[in-house]
Enzyme design. Structure first.
Site, PDB file in Angstrom:
ATOM      1  N   ASP A 124       0.859  -1.190   0.000  1.00 39.27           N
ATOM      2  CA  ASP A 124       0.000   0.000   0.000  1.00 39.27           C
ATOM      3  C   ASP A 124       0.891   1.235   0.000  1.00 39.27           C
ATOM      4  OD1 ASP A 124      -2.450  -1.420   0.166  1.00 39.27           O
ATOM      5  OD2 ASP A 124      -2.174  -1.670   2.325  1.00 39.27           O
ATOM      6  N   ASP A 142      -7.000  -1.277  -4.426  1.00 40.13           N
ATOM      7  CA  ASP A 142      -8.005  -0.964  -3.410  1.00 40.13           C
ATOM      8  C   ASP A 142      -8.943   0.136  -3.898  1.00 40.13           C
ATOM      9  OD1 ASP A 142      -6.741  -2.792  -1.715  1.00 40.13           O
ATOM     10  OD2 ASP A 142      -5.549  -1.231  -0.734  1.00 40.13           O
TER      11      ASP A 142
END
Length: 173
Positions: A124, A142
């Site tokens: 991330d 995401d």
């Protein structure tokens, strides 16, 4: 003779684009930064970070010590990807927003499962803060999943209604 691709499958270009963009951004971040790296983009709001999440959304299961967690998460992702692909192939993708949403969901799921398979965790790199509130770090996959889900919900709530043809009532004999 030209190859005719059903309209619903034309959205798969978006799936491929998401997977490629997700993998490219993660690969760049992985080579240019180190885990724990952080840079503020917009003061007290948007940050670039290098974070690895072995769990699922919002860090759920990230602290699990079970060796089966990774296997279960990969297996679950493969099942979701299979179900989404079936929805496309079977033509159950609904309206345009649902088709686009499914393509985004499929691309996001494929991007993240690729990370789980090859790296054991999802990379991330975006982080958002609102005052004291810290939104968990996320990535392109995401974002695609969140936007895809929103498009499907909007299509279900406000899109053109798809009704089955009415069957006339049978008269009593």
């Amino acid at each position: 003779m030209a190859l005719i691709i059903p309209k619903r499958l034309r959205w798969l270009w978006l799936t491929l684009g998401i997977v490629m963009l997700d993998r490219a951004t993660k690969a760049w971040f992985e080579t240019q930064t180190f885990e724990g790296w952080r840079r503020e983009l917009v003061h007290n709001f948007i940050y670039l970070v290098n974070s690895r999440n072995p769990g699922i959304a919002f860090g759920v299961l990230a602290d699990s010590s079970s060796p089966w967690t990774r296997v279960i998460l990969i297996g679950g992702s493969v099942i979701v990807i299979g179900a989404l692909a079936w929805l496309f192939a079977a033509g159950h993708s609904g309206g345009l927003m649902t088709a686009a949403g499914l393509a985004l969901l499929l691309g996001g799921a494929a991007g993240n499962v690729t990370d789980r398979i090859f790296h054991g965790a999802v990379t991330d790199f975006f982080e958002v803060r609102f005052g004291n509130y810290h939104y968990p770090a996320f990535n392109v996959a995401d974002s695609a999943i969140a936007i895809g889900a929103a498009l499907i919900i909007l299509d279900v709530l406000f899109g053109a209604k798809h009704h089955a043809p009415e069957v006339p009532e049978q008269e009593a004999s």
